[in-house]
Structures are given as structure tokens and as C-alpha cells.
Design an enzyme around this catalytic site. Sequence first.
Site, PDB file in Angstrom:
ATOM      1  N   LYS A 142      44.728  41.399  43.390  1.00  0.00           N
ATOM      2  CA  LYS A 142      43.381  41.173  42.858  1.00  0.00           C
ATOM      3  C   LYS A 142      42.300  41.431  43.921  1.00  0.00           C
ATOM      4  CE  LYS A 142      44.754  37.839  39.266  1.00  0.00           C
ATOM      5  NZ  LYS A 142      44.499  36.471  38.712  1.00  0.00           N
ATOM      6  N   TYR A 163      42.561  41.051  29.794  1.00  0.00           N
ATOM      7  CA  TYR A 163      42.687  39.590  29.690  1.00  0.00           C
ATOM      8  C   TYR A 163      42.235  39.066  28.318  1.00  0.00           C
ATOM      9  CZ  TYR A 163      43.900  38.829  34.624  1.00  0.00           C
ATOM     10  OH  TYR A 163      44.545  38.795  35.832  1.00  0.00           O
ATOM     11  N   ARG A 220      50.808  33.150  46.266  1.00  0.00           N
ATOM     12  CA  ARG A 220      49.535  32.451  46.065  1.00  0.00           C
ATOM     13  C   ARG A 220      49.340  31.343  47.103  1.00  0.00           C
ATOM     14  NH1 ARG A 220      49.623  32.707  39.454  1.00  0.00           N
ATOM     15  NH2 ARG A 220      48.246  34.516  39.228  1.00  0.00           N
ATOM     16  N   ASN A 266      42.951  34.200  42.958  1.00  0.00           N
ATOM     17  CA  ASN A 266      44.314  33.809  43.335  1.00  0.00           C
ATOM     18  C   ASN A 266      45.231  34.984  43.681  1.00  0.00           C
ATOM     19  OD1 ASN A 266      44.585  34.726  40.762  1.00  0.00           O
ATOM     20  ND2 ASN A 266      45.535  32.876  39.931  1.00  0.00           N
ATOM     21  N   HIS A 326      48.197  39.056  40.106  1.00  0.00           N
ATOM     22  CA  HIS A 326      48.569  38.879  38.703  1.00  0.00           C
ATOM     23  C   HIS A 326      50.026  39.259  38.538  1.00  0.00           C
ATOM     24  CE1 HIS A 326      48.612  39.355  34.294  1.00  0.00           C
ATOM     25  NE2 HIS A 326      49.324  40.445  34.532  1.00  0.00           N
ATOM     26  N   GLU A 384      51.364  45.942  29.652  1.00  0.00           N
ATOM     27  CA  GLU A 384      50.514  45.949  30.848  1.00  0.00           C
ATOM     28  C   GLU A 384      50.830  47.160  31.741  1.00  0.00           C
ATOM     29  OE1 GLU A 384      50.838  42.085  32.675  1.00  0.00           O
ATOM     30  OE2 GLU A 384      49.722  41.108  31.062  1.00  0.00           O
TER      31      GLU A 384
HETATM   32  P1  IDP Z   1      48.485  33.300  35.612  1.00  0.00           P
HETATM   33  O1  IDP Z   1      47.706  34.383  36.317  1.00  0.00           O
HETATM   34  O2  IDP Z   1      49.190  32.383  36.572  1.00  0.00           O
HETATM   35  O3  IDP Z   1      49.393  33.841  34.539  1.00  0.00           O
HETATM   36  P2  IDP Z   1      46.703  32.466  33.440  1.00  0.00           P
HETATM   37  O4  IDP Z   1      46.670  31.093  32.868  1.00  0.00           O
HETATM   38  O5  IDP Z   1      47.336  33.545  32.635  1.00  0.00           O
HETATM   39  O6  IDP Z   1      47.408  32.355  34.889  1.00  0.00           O
HETATM   40  O7  IDP Z   1      45.203  32.851  33.799  1.00  0.00           O
HETATM   41  C1  IDP Z   1      44.859  34.186  34.136  1.00  0.00           C
HETATM   42  C2  IDP Z   1      43.940  34.162  35.324  1.00  0.00           C
HETATM   43  O8  IDP Z   1      42.707  33.516  34.956  1.00  0.00           O
HETATM   44  C3  IDP Z   1      44.435  33.350  36.528  1.00  0.00           C
HETATM   45  O9  IDP Z   1      45.338  34.065  37.350  1.00  0.00           O
HETATM   46  C4  IDP Z   1      43.139  33.035  37.240  1.00  0.00           C
HETATM   47  O10 IDP Z   1      42.653  34.153  37.998  1.00  0.00           O
HETATM   48  C5  IDP Z   1      42.191  32.788  36.064  1.00  0.00           C
HETATM   49  N1  IDP Z   1      42.144  31.365  35.704  1.00  0.00           N
HETATM   50  C6  IDP Z   1      43.045  30.680  34.972  1.00  0.00           C
HETATM   51  N2  IDP Z   1      42.696  29.378  34.836  1.00  0.00           N
HETATM   52  C7  IDP Z   1      41.541  29.249  35.540  1.00  0.00           C
HETATM   53  C8  IDP Z   1      40.671  28.129  35.791  1.00  0.00           C
HETATM   54  O11 IDP Z   1      40.909  27.008  35.352  1.00  0.00           O
HETATM   55  N3  IDP Z   1      39.561  28.383  36.557  1.00  0.00           N
HETATM   56  C9  IDP Z   1      39.272  29.635  37.046  1.00  0.00           C
HETATM   57  N4  IDP Z   1      40.067  30.704  36.822  1.00  0.00           N
HETATM   58  C10 IDP Z   1      41.179  30.509  36.091  1.00  0.00           C
HETATM   59 MG    MG Z   2      48.954  34.821  32.762  1.00  0.00          MG
END
Ligand code: IDP
Ligand code: MG
Length: 139
Positions: free
Chosen positions: A9, A49, A102, A112, A115, A126
Site C-alpha cells: 500500500k 474496495y 503489519r 497498514n 492488502h 482481484e
Molecule cells: P483486511 O485488509 O485485513 O482484509 P478489511 O476489513 O477488509 O481488512 O478492510 C480493508 C482495509 O480498510 C484495511 O486493510 C484498512 O486499510 C481499512 N480499514 C479497515 N477497517 C478500518 C478502520 O476501522 N479504520 C480505518 N481503516 C480501516
Molecule cells: Mg479484507
Amino acid sequence: MSQTLAIIKPDAVGAGKAGKILAHLENAGFAVKSLRLTVLGSAQAGAFYAVHEGRPFYDELVEFMTSGPVIPMVLESDDAVAKLREEIGATDPAEAADGTIRKLFAESKGRNAIHASDSDENAASEIAFFFSGHERLRG
Ligand code: IDP
Ligand code: MG
């Protein structure tokens, strides 16, 4: 063998951590089958997304993912989807296990570092989102 999609990212690319993350993935046993560097537009990031549309973090996520270059890649290993999810750790680096990408490289729950696809079905769509047929190496 199976395949999954990872994206380094904008936070990690911008901080010069892409090489270290790639080395971590190779050391974990993944073969890099396709890789490119690109900058996403809002429509592209929003579509990628789309499953999160309507969530409170969606606009912030799209803005972040368009804020600088990203490095999508196809990774191959045994059980690639589950193995990569384990290697990246929890969404929030504060909750990610020691030694995960991470935990080592992410700044925050939003920024973070990486992805990873969450199912074989999503991995296939994807991968197709970022790589056309001739860019997808097999075997
Ligand atoms: P993942 O990347 O671990 O699968 P997901 O729940 O699919 O997590 O969320 C996609 C992305 O959205 C996360 O990697 C993160 O960058 C962002 N995200 C998810 N939850 C939050 C939050 O509570 N605050 C800010 N960004 C978030
Ligand atoms: Mg996800």
C-alpha cells in the site's frame, strides 16, 4: 499450488519499505508470479474496495489508496490465500502477531502496509483486476 493477490500500500511504498516487504514474502516461501507499480484513481480504488462501500472508513480508505504508488503482485504457494493472511497479520498492527508484516511495517489500522485477498474466489477476481492474461504466469 494456489495464488493470491497482495498489494503493498502507499504508506509502505512511500516509506521505502517495499523491498523489505518483498524480501519477507519471498523468505516466507511465496513465489512472485506477476508484479507492477501503479497509481490508482478514485474510481479504481473505489471499485476494488466496493465491498466496503458505506462503511465509516470507506472514503478514508479510497483517499489513502489513491495517495501514492501501490505495488500489486500475484503470489503463489501451497494454500496461498490462508498463508498470506497469516503472514500479514491482523488489520490493526496493534493487534497483529509478532513477526507479521503489519506488525513490522504498518503505521495504523488504516495505513497498514499491505492488502491480501481473503478467499480463493476473491483472489481470482482481484488478480484479474490488476493483471491481464499475458501478465499472469502459471506453473
Ligand atoms: P483486511 O485488509 O485485513 O482484509 P478489511 O476489513 O477488509 O481488512 O478492510 C480493508 C482495509 O480498510 C484495511 O486493510 C484498512 O486499510 C481499512 N480499514 C479497515 N477497517 C478500518 C478502520 O476501522 N479504520 C480505518 N481503516 C480501516
Ligand atoms: Mg479484507
